[in-house]
Design an enzyme around this catalytic site. Structure first.
Site: not given
Lengths: 342, 321, 373
Positions: A71, A140
């Site tokens: 990322e 998440h």
């Protein structure tokens, strides 16, 4: 005009903007379907939830880029590309992964323009899914929009429906500043009428999904839907609510919130993010400072507890705001004595 | 490789400008007139200039917290830089960036960077722009031995190779990440790291302009031709502390003095070009004197320049909000 | 059901309406009303409208002021003196039970929805209602409008007659290309639409700039026009409120568009956030604002109307009716002066630029009578 899902609305926004402007590119993990698999299947995934499916076949590998699961490098690359002539839309998959690339967002993209004396433009969009309700647990499921809202230089969009998502995403792509675009993962299959044409919805203008006299509810993202359901129930009980969907947390349409509070005198804020320093806290402070005299009673906030998002459904349900909790908060704000909802 | 006379003159001037700029800052900083903190590039001039002599304004670089040299090498205007460091409204960033954030996108200078390892991911993006827009340009990340261990750098080496980007990673290895030696902090070898990511590795003596120019030329040509990224490992010595005010008690006595005496890139350059008859000493003396004047007037102008105004505080956070 | 009891139910104004709010009764309980009297104000998400009594009788109220009810729900009954309270109560109970069952079964026919059709390569959004032998009506909206401008009229006029409304190019759900933006261009598109729908001759009911389109159509193809019913039409004088035109084009937020929309109506409280939302939604479509700019540049250069279409009416041969709000702030009512005596002119006091919404029932009755002649 036809019924489209939240997922289709986002896909259509990306597709139309990529057709309109060759500088628009899409990058992220598996967004081009996943490269290097052994099946030879092209565009197998379209992102983990299929949002970008079909873009690869129309626009090719130069404009729809699979990234390694790194990322920091690809979000940073999106920032660098935005500052040098492209208009990247980077998908961060789960917003929780921002922990891996916050520097690129917070210290780089958000600050270029100010640090460089107004000479940079960073037309970057970072899409990410957020929110609880899928048993996705603590890493998440977070609703991190307050974190981005806190950072000057970023714009933050939290769409509440397919129509809103398409117009706000096109606006985000055409915007010259870095935009964080957060999609609630529970909403991808929600459907509503969405125009086939491209259209925009400006940032910083709240939408009133309904207008009422007794109380104002401010809600974000999926919470708008719950707030509307609660308002429907309350209407039948003689309590009429205005429901405000601010659409963007940065910029925030403070005028509309203050105007509605001035009209109704009562305020409930529904915020799926963790309770400390969140939007509910921010708006409460705003109203306390600028509309104190209009208030007929205490502001009520419907929020999760200060815990990570739990896994088990029974706990996750307890964690999340619900229609019932909103209904109870509204009644409490109206001065009714109601039993506490667990 | 034959280097054009004009390139030699321009490069010498850039190196001399960096040296005088930094030496002057060293003096002025001690007076307390310069706000914040500065990191000086003295001793490393041949690296930035040797690399940038192979670039045009269309090519992009990203720099580090030690960025003045890269800015000057890439053509950012000196008076504007000085004014910026003094926190003046006439600075290249209107006094809102300071030493660590000098940028000039019109020169392909994507910014010095206050974050160690901040530049390499950005350079992947700039290289992606060049590749996508097919403008034939390359992007160069300057980063230090300290940044070579950052995850962002390692991720970027991987991404640049995966995407076959026209990127060059210039590792300016001055032996210290702040106060910690590279010999301690960098495991394995930089060459093996490049090889691990499947990219060519070149190294050179960073105090020799000609060595840097030669190696950077090869690396940049490789990337520009569409053959993917290259790592260029430049060996250097830092003449001042990590930041101004650093007493460098972690360095052996005489280490810096030896570098100054034996590895001054300006002396090496002058000897080389005059002995080879490429330039004569008076040309270089003229440059020295012109640069002295330029830095002097930049400092005077910066000290007299207007301060930012209250309204500037709120300006340019966004293009539109 | 007792034949002498008339149910008063929540009316349906326009396609999207599924429920309405009884904003206020205009008749006290126990009063006698005649058919056509205003019974109550009904508030929808778009606009408030008076609901006229469908029959004569003495009012018994079932719903109270402020209640929001689904379309078709009982809000009151009309009955004569000789009907007993017990009978009325039984009627109300039965109605409620049957209505609940109907709702649960979803028996209500799906409302007609507009469709987008291809007319000579141009996408046009069309709503085609009603059947009958009488010549059809074509509804032509004005600048910045769309077919929902006829939400209070379309179904009423379509009683026993085909009535077609469409979005002009550049508007609503139609394609955004407006050619040169002139009335003649739009008239050509309207003729194409009539051809496509197999309509030889139609009554044109047109509003504002749509009026100029109707006049241009009548000029180009008089044999296609059964009559002209023009509401505050453009094309009859030079003046036009450019603050409205320019404001409508440039306003892109609730706060800026609401005051602009205020010019449209006499009673400013009619302009709500939802109406503004609908207009903003349209304006935010790619191409909408540039279409409006093109139209304004062609039709209103230098802040005046470019097209003088009086000769169409002066030429005669087509029956014409003109309806105009006396307080019109967009196109001044005086532009209705000086027309040939054969043209019927009806000036409506206390009405602005949107008589078809502000006085829907009057307009429907007048136009219904006019086209039936």
């Amino acid at each position: 005009m036809s019924k489209k899902s939240f997922r289709q609305a986002i896909n259509e926004a990306l597709r139309q903007e990529m057709r309109r402007d060759p500088r628009v590119i899409v990058m992220g993990e598996d967004v081009a379907g996943g490269h290097g698999g052994t099946s030879g299947t092209v565009d197998a995934w379209g992102g983990v939830l299929g949002v970008t499916k079909g873009l690869l076949t129309e626009f090719g590998e130069d404009r729809v880029l699979d990234t390694p699961i790194t990322e920091a490098s690809y979000i940073g690359a999106a920032a660098g590309a935005a500052a040098t002539g492209l208009r990247p839309v980077a998908e961060l998959m789960f917003v929780d992964f921002v922990g891996c690339c916050l520097d690129q967002i917070m210290n780089q993209a958000a600050k270029f323009r100010y640090m460089f004396g107004g000479k940079a433009r960073t037309p970057l969009v970072i899409r990410a899914m957020f929110g609880a309700g899928f048993n996705a647990a603590a890493q998440h499921s977070q609703a991190l929009y307050p974190l981005f809202t806190h950072i000057p230089g970023l714009k933050v969009v939290v769409p509440s429906s397919p129509y809103e998502a398409k117009g706000l995403l096109i606006e985000a792509i055409r915007d010259d500043d870095p935009v964080i675009f957060l999609e609630h993962k529970v909403m991808y299959d929600d459907e509503e009428e969405v125009p086939d044409e491209a259209y925009t919805i400006p940032f910083g203008e709240a939408n009133l999904t309904r207008e009422g006299d007794d109380l104002t509810i401010v809600a974000f993202g999926r919470m708008v839907k719950l707030a509307n359901e609660a308002a429907d129930r309350l209407e039948r009980q003689g309590i009429s609510c205005t429901v405000i969907d601010p659409r963007t947390t940065s910029p925030l349409d403070t005028d509309t919130i203050l105007d509605c509070v001035a009209d109704t005198g009562r305020l409930v804020i529904v915020d799926e993010s963790s309770p400390r320093c969140n939007m509910a806290a921010d708006i409460s402070a705003l109203v306390a400072e600028y509309a104190f005299d209009a208030l007929k009673g205490p502001i009520r906030r419907v929020m999760p507890p200060h815990t990570p998002v739990p896994f088990a459904s029974v706990l996750e349900n307890l964690y999340l705001p619900s229609v019932e909790k909103i209904e109870a908060a509204v009644k409490a704000a109206m001065g009714h004595r109601v039993p506490e909802i667990a | 490789m034959q280097i054009a006379r004009e390139t030699l003159l321009r490069s010498y001037r850039a190196m001399r400008t960096i040296r005088d700029f930094e030496e002057r800052l060293h003096v002025e900083f001690a007076t307390g007139e310069i706000p914040g903190f500065v990191h000086l590039y003295c001793g490393e001039e041949a690296s930035g200039v040797g690399v940038c002599a192979n670039l045009t304004d269309q090519d992009t670089i990203a720099s580090t917290h030690r960025g003045h040299g890269h800015c000057i090498a890439k053509g950012v205007e000196v008076a504007g830089m000085m004014a910026e460091i003094y926190g003046r409204r006439t600075g290249v960033c209107q006094g809102k960036g300071g030493s660590m954030h000098i940028a000039d996108l019109s020169r392909g200078m994507l910014g010095a960077n206050g974050i160690v390892g901040g530049g390499p991911p950005l350079i992947c993006g700039a290289a992606l722009s060049h590749k996508t827009l097919k403008d034939g340009a390359v992007a160069v990340a300057f980063y230090g031995d300290g940044a070579s261990n950052e995850g962002t750098t390692l991720e970027s080496l991987n991404l640049a190779s995966v995407w076959r980007l026209p990127a060059v990673f210039v590792l300016e290895d001055n032996g210290y990440g702040e106060a910690t030696g590279a010999s301690y902090a960098c495991a394995g070898s930089q060459k093996a790291r490049a090889g691990g990511f499947g990219m060519p590795y070149l190294e050179c003596d960073g105090t020799d302009f000609f060595a840097v120019h030669q190696a950077a030329g090869e690396a940049i040509a490789h990337a520009r031709a569409g053959n993917g990224p290259v790592m260029l490992h430049v060996h250097l010595a830092r003449w001042y502390g990590h930041f101004e005010g650093d007493a460098m008690t972690y360095r052996a006595a005489g280490e810096v003095a030896a570098a100054r005496a034996d590895h001054d890139c300006l002396t090496i350059f002058r000897t080389r070009v005059t002995q080879a008859g490429l330039l004569d000493g008076t040309e270089l003396d003229d440059i020295d004197s012109a640069v002295r004047d330029e830095i002097e007037s930049a400092v005077i102008a910066a000290k007299q320049a207007p301060l930012p105004e209250a309204a500037d505080l709120l300006a340019d956070v966004y293009v539109r909000y | 059901m007792n034949a002498s009891i008339t149910p008063i139910t929540m009316p349906k104004f326009g396609l999207a309406m599924t429920e309405g709010k009884l904003a206020g009764w205009m008749v006290r309980p126990g009063s006698r009303v005649k058919a056509g009297d205003d019974l109550a104000d009904i508030e929808t998400s778009k606009i408030t409208n008076a609901y006229e009594s469908p029959a004569a009788g003495i009012l018994r109220q079932v719903a109270s002021d402020g209640e929001t009810l689904p379309v078709g729900a009982l809000i009151g009954v009309l009955a004569e003196d000789d009907v007993s309270d017990a009978d009325i109560d039984a009627f109300i109970a039965r109605f409620a039970a049957e209505f609940a069952t109907d709702e649960a079964d979803g028996q209500e026919a799906a409302p007609a929805e507009p469709t987008v059709i291809d007319v000579k390569g141009r996408a046009l959004r069309v709503l085609d209602l009603g059947h009958g032998d009488a010549p059809p009506i074509l509804l032509i909206h004005g600048f910045g409008g769309d077919l929902t401008n006829w939400m209070f009229n379309h179904a009423a006029l379509a009683d026993g007659r085909r009535v077609v409304a469409f979005d002009l190019p550049g508007h609503g759900g139609s394609a955004k290309d407006v050619g040169d933006g002139s009335p003649a261009f739009f008239a050509g598109v309207a003729i194409d639409l009539l051809d496509h729908l197999g309509i030889g001759k139609a009554h044109l009911v047109a509003h504002s700039l749509g009026g100029a389109v109707a006049l241009a159509l009548a000029w180009q193809a008089p044999d296609r026009v059964a009559s002209l019913a023009l509401i505050a039409p453009a094309g009859l004088g030079p003046e036009i409120n450019m603050d409205f035109i320019n404001g409508f084009i440039t306003a892109d937020r609730q706060k800026t568009i609401q005051p602009v929309l205020g010019y449209l109506v006499h009673d400013k409280s009619l302009i709500g956030r939802k109406m503004a939302d609908d207009i903003l939604r349209y304006k935010r479509l790619d191409g909408a604002v540039s279409a409006l700019m093109q139209i304004a540049a062609t039709c209103f250069p230098d802040g005046r109307q470019a097209d003088d279409l009086r000769p169409v009416l002066e030429r005669g041969g087509i029956r014409a009716l003109i309806l105009w709000g006396e307080d019109d702030e967009i196109l001044p009512v005086r532009q209705s002066g000086g027309l040939p005596p054969a043209v019927t002119i009806d000036i409506l006091p206390g009405v602005g630029h949107m008589p078809q919404m502000e006085r829907a029932a009057d307009i429907n009755r007048t136009i219904g009578t006019f086209v039936a002649q």
